[in-house]
Write an enzyme that holds these catalytic residues in place. Structure first.
Site, PDB file in Angstrom:
ATOM      1  N   LYS A 267      -5.399   1.398 -24.909  1.00  0.00           N
ATOM      2  CA  LYS A 267      -4.116   0.696 -25.087  1.00  0.00           C
ATOM      3  C   LYS A 267      -4.232  -0.808 -24.835  1.00  0.00           C
ATOM      4  O   LYS A 267      -5.040  -1.245 -23.998  1.00  0.00           O
ATOM      5  CB  LYS A 267      -3.069   1.293 -24.122  1.00  0.00           C
ATOM      6  CG  LYS A 267      -3.051   2.816 -24.135  1.00  0.00           C
ATOM      7  CD  LYS A 267      -1.952   3.421 -23.295  1.00  0.00           C
ATOM      8  CE  LYS A 267      -2.069   4.933 -23.229  1.00  0.00           C
ATOM      9  NZ  LYS A 267      -2.843   5.461 -22.098  1.00  0.00           N
TER      10      LYS A 267
ATOM     11  N   HIS B 122       0.736  -0.609 -25.124  1.00  0.00           N
ATOM     12  CA  HIS B 122       1.019   0.235 -23.949  1.00  0.00           C
ATOM     13  C   HIS B 122       2.494   0.239 -23.563  1.00  0.00           C
ATOM     14  O   HIS B 122       3.053   1.281 -23.198  1.00  0.00           O
ATOM     15  CB  HIS B 122       0.164  -0.247 -22.767  1.00  0.00           C
ATOM     16  CG  HIS B 122      -0.023   0.773 -21.692  1.00  0.00           C
ATOM     17  ND1 HIS B 122      -1.143   0.846 -20.906  1.00  0.00           N
ATOM     18  CD2 HIS B 122       0.784   1.777 -21.248  1.00  0.00           C
ATOM     19  CE1 HIS B 122      -1.025   1.844 -20.044  1.00  0.00           C
ATOM     20  NE2 HIS B 122       0.142   2.421 -20.222  1.00  0.00           N
TER      21      HIS B 122
END
Ligand SMILES: NC(=O)c1ccc[n+]([C@@H]2O[C@H](COP(=O)([O-])OP(=O)(O)OC[C@H]3O[C@@H](n4cnc5c(N)ncnc54)[C@H](OP(=O)(O)O)[C@@H]3O)[C@@H](O)[C@H]2O)c1
Length: 330
Positions: free
Chosen positions: A80, A113
């Site tokens: 991420k 994220h």
């Protein structure tokens, strides 16, 4: 060796429905856990720079790949773009760093994220204001960051791209400007937080859901306590209905909670464990089926209780893209 069913993503790629979460484990723990998970048949591994263990995971992957015990195309590795680097010009450098740490040429899925961005100092530590709250970077521009994410696919550095913790409204905006639609939205999802409207929206748009904290994330209690915001969190293993259904199938509550998520074949779940017995237990969910009545009972347990509300990032609620306003101000 056992293997799991797959979800077919909107770009035709296939993602194993059960993955290994890797948040909150030391290097030593995660090396052992990933090694054992691969032995057990896990192929989908979810990580992030924030978890601080990509190098340790990379060491295990390299050993397995070098020994020919697994082929790269049989692994499904997700990482991420961190909240501290949620800016267009940071996308390529951050993935390059993750790839170096993971010792891979590409990831299977790269996610934004969080929809928000937090500020750090030159030394890498968070910036705090005079009240001790995190400083945020309010200039977050999802469309511009996503355009750089799309370039990762063109460069063969990521097979698929997606988002995490995005709301329906944020996804609607992104869908208007993107060339490549997100392949997944990784969100908190378990019996006590089912987020049905968001899930229905994503599935209607052909965006799969990856369910994080599917077991109720005991580890978040430690994060909240360390940040000075302790909260009583529910114990999903102690819900009467879950225990009753588990007894009927001779399974554990954890297995019922995971089976409920993956049974429809429309969602992936990424439980974390660094314990040998529990890793095995969490993977052993493909030899029984919940009845439609049991599925209905579990769907009826929704309490809209968000466990991962980012309370441990105190101050982040000031960000204009902060997704969890309702829970945070409860
Ligand atoms: N995108 C995001 O913002 C985000 C946020 C949170 C999490 N995630 C991802 O999702 C993964 C899973 O979420 P999570 O780690 O928050 O929580 P979780 O998977 O719901 O729960 C993990 C906790 O449950 C314990 N556990 C695991 N299996 C168990 C079992 N069968 N019986 C009893 N206890 C069990 C683990 O302890 P042991 O290790 O001791 O077994 C650990 O304390 C993370 O690791 C991370 O990869 C993503």
């Amino acid at each position: 060796m056992a293997c799991t069913p797959f979800l077919t993503l909107n770009n035709g790629e296939q993602m194993p429905v059960l993955g290994l979460g890797t948040w909150q484990a030391s290097d030593e723990e995660i090396e052992l856990a990933v090694d054992l998970a691969l032995e057990l048949g896990y192929r989908h591994i979810d990580t992030a720079p924030v978890y601080g263990n990509e190098q340790a995971i990379g060491n295990v992957l390299k050993r397995w790949l070098d020994a020919g015990k697994v082929q790269r195309e049989d692994l499904y590795i997700v990482t991420k773009l961190p909240p501290i680097a949620n800016r267009p010009h940071e996308v390529l450098p951050m993935l390059t760093k993750s790839l170096a740490d993971l010792q891979l040429d590409y990831v299977d899925m790269y996610l934004i994220h969080t929809p928000f961005t937090v500020l750090i100092n030159a030394d890498g530590n968070f910036q705090f204001d005079a009240a001790g709250l995190l400083k945020v970077d309010p200039t977050t521009n999802h469309a511009a960051t996503w355009a750089e994410m799309e370039k990762l696919v063109e460069k063969d550095l990521a097979k698929s791209i997606g988002v995490s913790n995005f709301s329906q409204e944020q996804l609607e905006r992104l869908l208007q400007s993107c060339s490549i639609p997100p392949a997944t939205n990784q969100i908190e999802h378990h019996v006590y937080l089912q987020q049905r409207e968001l899930v229905d929206f994503c599935q209607a748009q052909n965006i799969t859901i990856t369910a994080y904290s599917p077991l109720g994330s005991k580890g978040i209690a430690r994060m909240n306590a360390a940040a000075g915001v302790p909260r009583d969190l529910p114990d999903l293993f102690d819900i009467t209905e879950v225990k009753e259904i588990a007894a009927i199938h001779n399974k554990t509550p954890a297995q019922v909670l995971l089976r409920w998520i993956v049974q429809s074949n429309k969602m992936a779940a990424i439980p974390k464990s660094a314990n040998a017995q529990r890793l095995k237990e969490n993977f052993d969910i493909f030899d029984f089926e919940l009845t439609s009545e049991q599925l209905e009972t579990l769907c009826g347990l929704d309490q809209n209780i968000r466990i991962c509300d980012f309370a441990f990032y105190r101050g982040v609620e000031k960000h204009p893209e902060f997704t969890f306003k309702n829970q945070f101000t409860d």
